[in-house]
Design a protein around this motif. Structure first.
Motif, PDB file in Angstrom:
ATOM      1  N   GLN A 145      -9.025 -15.009  -0.296  1.00  0.00           N
ATOM      2  CA  GLN A 145      -9.851 -14.626   0.570  1.00  0.00           C
ATOM      3  C   GLN A 145     -10.351 -15.488   1.482  1.00  0.00           C
ATOM      4  O   GLN A 145     -10.432 -15.021   2.809  1.00  0.00           O
ATOM      5  N   THR A 187      -6.434   1.750   4.137  1.00  0.00           N
ATOM      6  CA  THR A 187      -6.248   0.150   4.429  1.00  0.00           C
ATOM      7  C   THR A 187      -4.849  -0.328   4.399  1.00  0.00           C
ATOM      8  O   THR A 187      -4.862  -1.299   5.407  1.00  0.00           O
ATOM      9  N   ALA A 193     -13.216  -4.652  -4.447  1.00  0.00           N
ATOM     10  CA  ALA A 193     -11.903  -4.268  -5.241  1.00  0.00           C
ATOM     11  C   ALA A 193     -11.227  -5.196  -6.136  1.00  0.00           C
ATOM     12  O   ALA A 193     -10.914  -5.085  -7.278  1.00  0.00           O
ATOM     13  N   ASN A 194     -11.042  -6.247  -5.459  1.00  0.00           N
ATOM     14  CA  ASN A 194     -10.731  -7.439  -5.868  1.00  0.00           C
ATOM     15  C   ASN A 194     -11.325  -8.001  -7.193  1.00  0.00           C
ATOM     16  O   ASN A 194     -11.018  -8.264  -8.242  1.00  0.00           O
ATOM     17  N   VAL A 221      -6.542   3.557  -0.158  1.00  0.00           N
ATOM     18  CA  VAL A 221      -5.122   2.790  -0.250  1.00  0.00           C
ATOM     19  C   VAL A 221      -4.213   2.980   0.948  1.00  0.00           C
ATOM     20  O   VAL A 221      -3.919   1.776   1.750  1.00  0.00           O
ATOM     21  N   VAL A 256      -9.332   0.445  -6.951  1.00  0.00           N
ATOM     22  CA  VAL A 256     -10.289   1.050  -6.069  1.00  0.00           C
ATOM     23  C   VAL A 256     -11.591   1.377  -6.868  1.00  0.00           C
ATOM     24  O   VAL A 256     -11.208   2.114  -7.992  1.00  0.00           O
ATOM     25  N   MET A 275     -12.701  -5.063   1.504  1.00  0.00           N
ATOM     26  CA  MET A 275     -11.789  -4.838   0.142  1.00  0.00           C
ATOM     27  C   MET A 275     -12.081  -5.814  -0.813  1.00  0.00           C
ATOM     28  O   MET A 275     -11.783  -5.568  -2.044  1.00  0.00           O
ATOM     29  N   GLU A 286      -4.083  -2.666   7.897  1.00  0.00           N
ATOM     30  CA  GLU A 286      -3.482  -3.843   7.679  1.00  0.00           C
ATOM     31  C   GLU A 286      -2.368  -4.094   8.701  1.00  0.00           C
ATOM     32  O   GLU A 286      -2.110  -5.046   9.442  1.00  0.00           O
ATOM     33  N   LEU A 320     -12.156  -6.172   7.388  1.00  0.00           N
ATOM     34  CA  LEU A 320     -11.443  -5.497   6.331  1.00  0.00           C
ATOM     35  C   LEU A 320     -11.490  -6.198   4.920  1.00  0.00           C
ATOM     36  O   LEU A 320     -11.484  -5.780   3.736  1.00  0.00           O
ATOM     37  N   HIS A 331       0.986  -1.074  -0.023  1.00  0.00           N
ATOM     38  CA  HIS A 331      -0.075  -0.069  -0.072  1.00  0.00           C
ATOM     39  C   HIS A 331       0.731   1.057  -0.098  1.00  0.00           C
ATOM     40  O   HIS A 331       0.288   2.266  -0.288  1.00  0.00           O
TER      41      HIS A 331
END
Length: 145
Positions: free
Chosen positions: A132, A75, A109-110, A72, A61, A106, A79, A102, A48
């Motif tokens: 994930q 996050t 976005a993936n 970014v 994003v 997120m 993390e 989180l 990030h």
């Protein structure tokens, strides 16, 4: 793929050390997994802030969200904070629960990145989804351990 390798190697190594040394903090799957997750989240948090990964993450994003660079950065900080929280016994459960949230927040976005071929392009959507699930499962191991 590197995050999964870090998670697996650090968790397995920590658990092996715990098994060889005997009773202690690493003599449990939950604690070894917490250490593996912490190492993995330090790795992913670094992306990030360091180029060229940062620009790729900003590109991922969704456009309807404001200020992608700030998101970014935020996050990444979350993390890193989660990684630290996993290593403190009094906060490990809270950190694991927050990291699950989180990861879920997120994930869109993936999905967007995989469908639009944006950002970090090393993983197709099925592999991103599996990753994930594994990360969330590891956080659950910490929570129930």
């Amino acid at each position: 793929m590197a995050p999964l390798v870090v998670l697996a190697v650090v968790t397995a190594t920590a658990r092996l050390i715990g098994w060889l040394i005997g009773p202690g903090w690493l003599d449990s799957w939950a604690h070894a997994t917490a250490l593996g997750l912490a190492a993995m989240f330090v790795l992913t948090a670094s992306a990030h802030f360091l180029q060229p990964r940062r620009d790729a993450l900003i590109e991922m994003v969704p456009p309807r969200l404001p200020n992608p660079p700030a998101l970014v950065t935020l996050t990444g900080v979350l993390e890193a904070a989660g990684a630290v929280g996993l290593l403190i016994p009094a906060t490990a459960d809270l950190a694991a629960a927050c990291l699950i949230a989180l990861l879920l927040v997120m994930f869109p976005a993936n999905v967007r990145a995989a469908r639009a071929d944006l950002g970090i392009k090393t993983m197709p959507l099925p592999l991103r989804t599996l990753m994930q699930v594994v990360l969330i499962g590891a956080c659950v191991v910490v929570l129930v351990g």
